[in-house]
Design a protein around this motif. Structure first.
Motif, PDB file in Angstrom:
ATOM      1  N   UNK A   1       0.829  -1.216   0.000  1.00 21.96           N
ATOM      2  CA  UNK A   1       0.000   0.000   0.000  1.00 21.96           C
ATOM      3  C   UNK A   1       0.858   1.258   0.000  1.00 21.96           C
ATOM      4  N   UNK A   2       2.091   1.146   0.483  1.00 20.72           N
ATOM      5  CA  UNK A   2       2.982   2.311   0.520  1.00 20.72           C
ATOM      6  C   UNK A   2       3.480   2.701  -0.876  1.00 20.72           C
ATOM      7  N   UNK A   3       3.378   1.768  -1.830  1.00 21.64           N
ATOM      8  CA  UNK A   3       3.782   2.050  -3.202  1.00 21.64           C
ATOM      9  C   UNK A   3       2.635   2.578  -4.054  1.00 21.64           C
ATOM     10  N   UNK A   4       1.441   2.546  -3.504  1.00 19.91           N
ATOM     11  CA  UNK A   4       0.261   2.964  -4.262  1.00 19.91           C
ATOM     12  C   UNK A   4       0.214   4.483  -4.413  1.00 19.91           C
ATOM     13  N   UNK A   5       0.081   4.932  -5.660  1.00 13.71           N
ATOM     14  CA  UNK A   5      -0.115   6.357  -5.921  1.00 13.71           C
ATOM     15  C   UNK A   5      -1.591   6.657  -6.183  1.00 13.71           C
ATOM     16  N   UNK A   6      -2.184   5.867  -7.079  1.00 14.98           N
ATOM     17  CA  UNK A   6      -3.605   6.008  -7.374  1.00 14.98           C
ATOM     18  C   UNK A   6      -4.235   4.632  -7.479  1.00 14.98           C
ATOM     19  N   UNK A   7      -5.427   4.509  -6.943  1.00  7.86           N
ATOM     20  CA  UNK A   7      -6.139   3.237  -7.008  1.00  7.86           C
ATOM     21  C   UNK A   7      -6.862   3.109  -8.340  1.00  7.86           C
ATOM     22  N   UNK A   8      -7.025   1.883  -8.780  1.00  9.61           N
ATOM     23  CA  UNK A   8      -7.732   1.610 -10.027  1.00  9.61           C
ATOM     24  C   UNK A   8      -9.147   1.168  -9.713  1.00  9.61           C
ATOM     25  N   UNK A   9     -10.124   1.915 -10.226  1.00  8.26           N
ATOM     26  CA  UNK A   9     -11.525   1.641  -9.939  1.00  8.26           C
ATOM     27  C   UNK A   9     -12.286   1.480 -11.248  1.00  8.26           C
ATOM     28  N   UNK A  10     -13.008   0.369 -11.408  1.00  5.51           N
ATOM     29  CA  UNK A  10     -13.840   0.154 -12.581  1.00  5.51           C
ATOM     30  C   UNK A  10     -15.154   0.910 -12.455  1.00  5.51           C
ATOM     31  N   UNK A  11     -15.649   1.395 -13.571  1.00  8.19           N
ATOM     32  CA  UNK A  11     -16.980   1.971 -13.657  1.00  8.19           C
ATOM     33  C   UNK A  11     -17.858   1.062 -14.514  1.00  8.19           C
ATOM     34  N   UNK A  12     -19.164   1.282 -14.476  1.00  9.27           N
ATOM     35  CA  UNK A  12     -20.104   0.512 -15.309  1.00  9.27           C
ATOM     36  C   UNK A  12     -19.885  -0.980 -15.153  1.00  9.27           C
ATOM     37  N   UNK A  13     -19.810  -1.408 -13.909  1.00  5.61           N
ATOM     38  CA  UNK A  13     -19.473  -2.797 -13.623  1.00  5.61           C
ATOM     39  C   UNK A  13     -20.470  -3.775 -14.243  1.00  5.61           C
ATOM     40  N   UNK A  14     -21.736  -3.381 -14.352  1.00  5.46           N
ATOM     41  CA  UNK A  14     -22.761  -4.288 -14.869  1.00  5.46           C
ATOM     42  C   UNK A  14     -22.688  -4.469 -16.378  1.00  5.46           C
ATOM     43  N   UNK A  15     -21.951  -3.595 -17.067  1.00  4.64           N
ATOM     44  CA  UNK A  15     -21.881  -3.659 -18.526  1.00  4.64           C
ATOM     45  C   UNK A  15     -20.790  -4.594 -19.026  1.00  4.64           C
TER      46      UNK A  15
END
Length: 203
Positions: free
Chosen positions: A46-60
């Protein structure tokens, strides 16, 4: 007793004893799950994380692409498929499967940038996030890229099962080569394309 549920509970601070007791399912909605991933500090990556990756439109999503490691470009941009290798992969999906980026739900074995390294503790803490993601994605087709990702799901013998469909809970998973490996072994690219094409019959 479902070990995946036990790891899921433990990742969020619950303790358990390995005996036959009733385990309650934690009920997160998708936004809450993403927030847990974004703020997770359960392991040293977690200390190396700059930005998290988040999916959108998960149902599609029509397919799930499961990989081992977030790359540098993704960590810095917060965008899936940010590197050239992964942009080229998207082009292949468009050409052979007629899939756009929004048709693909991307997920990783490790949710934080790890500089292409792993350890057993980080893996045990991250996997419950993926198991929970499967509850929100309509697609039951998982394209698993690479040995590390494949082994993390509890399988073995990558060489034997590469390009074959396997059951994984309510999903079907097919392992094939990861993109970094392919970049160093271009002679296997045709074989990789043939594996990709097998998805078309299940869409």
């Amino acid at each position: 007793m479902d070990k995946r549920k036990l790891h899921y509970l433990k990742a969020f601070g619950f303790e358990y004893i390995q005996e036959n007791k009733h385990i309650f399912q934690i009920d997160f909605n998708y936004q809450e799950l993403n927030e847990k991933i974004r703020t997770c500090s359960l392991c040293h990556f977690s200390k190396l994380r700059k930005k998290s990756l988040i999916n959108n439109d998960v149902k599609k999503a029509k397919i799930i692409v499961y990989q081992a490691y977030i790359d540098k470009e993704e960590n810095e941009s917060g965008e899936f498929f940010a590197s050239k290798l992964k942009q080229d992969f998207l082009k292949l999906c468009k050409e052979h499967l007629n899939l756009e980026k929004e048709d693909i739900y991307a997920s990783y074995m490790l949710k934080c940038f790890s500089n292409f390294k792993t350890d057993d503790n980080a893996l045990k803490l991250c996997l419950p996030y993926f198991y929970n993601e499967l509850n929100f994605v309509n697609s039951k087709i998982i394209l698993c890229l690479g040995k590390e990702a494949f082994f993390s799901l509890g399988f073995d013998n990558f060489e034997r099962y590469k390009g074959e469909w396997l059951h994984f809970g309510e999903c079907f998973v097919m392992p094939t080569y990861d993109l970094e490996f392919l970049s160093k072994n271009p002679s296997l690219f045709v074989e990789f394309i043939e594996d990709i094409k097998k998805i078309k019959g299940r869409l």
